[in-house]
Design a protein around this motif. Structure first.
Motif, PDB file in Angstrom:
ATOM      1  N   VAL A  29     -22.424  29.594  -9.094  1.00  0.00           N
ATOM      2  CA  VAL A  29     -22.544  30.074  -7.720  1.00  0.00           C
ATOM      3  C   VAL A  29     -21.259  30.743  -7.251  1.00  0.00           C
ATOM      4  CG1 VAL A  29     -22.806  29.313  -5.323  1.00  0.00           C
ATOM      5  CG2 VAL A  29     -24.309  28.398  -7.097  1.00  0.00           C
ATOM      6  N   SER A  31     -21.102  32.349  -3.983  1.00  0.00           N
ATOM      7  CA  SER A  31     -20.981  32.060  -2.554  1.00  0.00           C
ATOM      8  C   SER A  31     -22.308  31.598  -1.982  1.00  0.00           C
ATOM      9  CB  SER A  31     -20.485  33.284  -1.773  1.00  0.00           C
ATOM     10  OG  SER A  31     -21.519  34.235  -1.663  1.00  0.00           O
ATOM     11  N   ILE A  32     -22.213  30.842  -0.924  1.00  0.00           N
ATOM     12  CA  ILE A  32     -23.397  30.388  -0.192  1.00  0.00           C
ATOM     13  C   ILE A  32     -23.142  30.664   1.279  1.00  0.00           C
ATOM     14  CG2 ILE A  32     -24.868  28.416   0.413  1.00  0.00           C
ATOM     15  CD1 ILE A  32     -23.814  27.045  -2.185  1.00  0.00           C
ATOM     16  N   ILE A  81     -30.621  23.764  -0.701  1.00  0.00           N
ATOM     17  CA  ILE A  81     -29.674  24.536  -1.502  1.00  0.00           C
ATOM     18  C   ILE A  81     -29.749  24.139  -2.975  1.00  0.00           C
ATOM     19  CG2 ILE A  81     -27.190  24.838  -1.907  1.00  0.00           C
ATOM     20  CD1 ILE A  81     -26.929  24.933   1.216  1.00  0.00           C
ATOM     21  N   ILE A  85     -30.705  26.716  -6.019  1.00  0.00           N
ATOM     22  CA  ILE A  85     -29.814  26.979  -7.155  1.00  0.00           C
ATOM     23  C   ILE A  85     -30.537  26.661  -8.469  1.00  0.00           C
ATOM     24  CG2 ILE A  85     -27.682  26.240  -8.297  1.00  0.00           C
ATOM     25  CD1 ILE A  85     -26.519  25.858  -5.418  1.00  0.00           C
ATOM     26  N   VAL A 114     -30.608  30.833   4.213  1.00  0.00           N
ATOM     27  CA  VAL A 114     -29.570  30.561   3.225  1.00  0.00           C
ATOM     28  C   VAL A 114     -29.552  31.720   2.245  1.00  0.00           C
ATOM     29  CG1 VAL A 114     -28.729  28.986   1.443  1.00  0.00           C
ATOM     30  CG2 VAL A 114     -29.926  28.070   3.439  1.00  0.00           C
ATOM     31  N   ILE A 116     -27.612  32.913  -1.281  1.00  0.00           N
ATOM     32  CA  ILE A 116     -26.718  32.473  -2.357  1.00  0.00           C
ATOM     33  C   ILE A 116     -26.488  33.626  -3.324  1.00  0.00           C
ATOM     34  CG2 ILE A 116     -26.419  30.850  -4.267  1.00  0.00           C
ATOM     35  CD1 ILE A 116     -28.191  28.897  -2.810  1.00  0.00           C
ATOM     36  N   TYR A 118     -24.865  34.608  -7.038  1.00  0.00           N
ATOM     37  CA  TYR A 118     -24.536  33.988  -8.311  1.00  0.00           C
ATOM     38  C   TYR A 118     -23.557  34.857  -9.077  1.00  0.00           C
ATOM     39  CZ  TYR A 118     -28.595  31.204  -7.086  1.00  0.00           C
ATOM     40  OH  TYR A 118     -29.463  30.383  -6.417  1.00  0.00           O
TER      41      TYR A 118
END
Ligand SMILES: [Zn+2]
Length: 119
Positions: A29, A31-32, A81, A85, A114, A116, A118
């Motif tokens: 990951v 950033s979230i 989350i 992921i 949300v 995310i 990668y």
């Protein structure tokens, strides 16, 4: 920040530390970003809020409830989350109610998005 006189804050700080670091749990990951609108009963205007997580951030995805009389509440996005992921999903939207085990006078809720990224 003065942690000394607020046991709940101290506990929350410890929970963050216990949660570990994003890069340790989720190595892929980059950033979230959690964007949310905070809705409170009796207040027509929603409060926008954005929380960013980076590989070096604590993997603690619980957002405090803004209600003054909220007893141990908050919005826990950990499950959302983690599932994202695991499935390598980029974005997800939804709603959450305050997870207070006691009383949350304002019956707070959030609508969240949300995002995310990668590596
Ligand atoms: Zn609450």
């Amino acid at each position: 920040m003065n942690l000394r006189n607020n046991p709940r804050r101290i506990e929350r700080a410890q929970q963050k530390i216990d949660a570990g670091i994003v890069s340790a749990h989720f190595p892929g990951v980059a950033s979230i970003v959690i964007s949310m609108m905070y809705n409170q009963r009796g207040i027509s205007k929603s409060v926008p809020r954005v929380v960013n997580f980076f590989p070096s951030s604590y993997a603690f995805f619980r957002v405090d409830c803004l209600s003054k009389n909220c007893d141990d509440g908050g919005f826990d996005l950990t499950q959302v989350i983690t599932t994202m992921i695991n499935n390598r999903r980029g974005t997800e939207k939804g709603e959450l109610s305050c997870g207070s085990t006691g009383s949350c006078d304002d019956q707070s809720a959030i609508t969240y998005k949300v995002a995310i990224q990668y590596t």
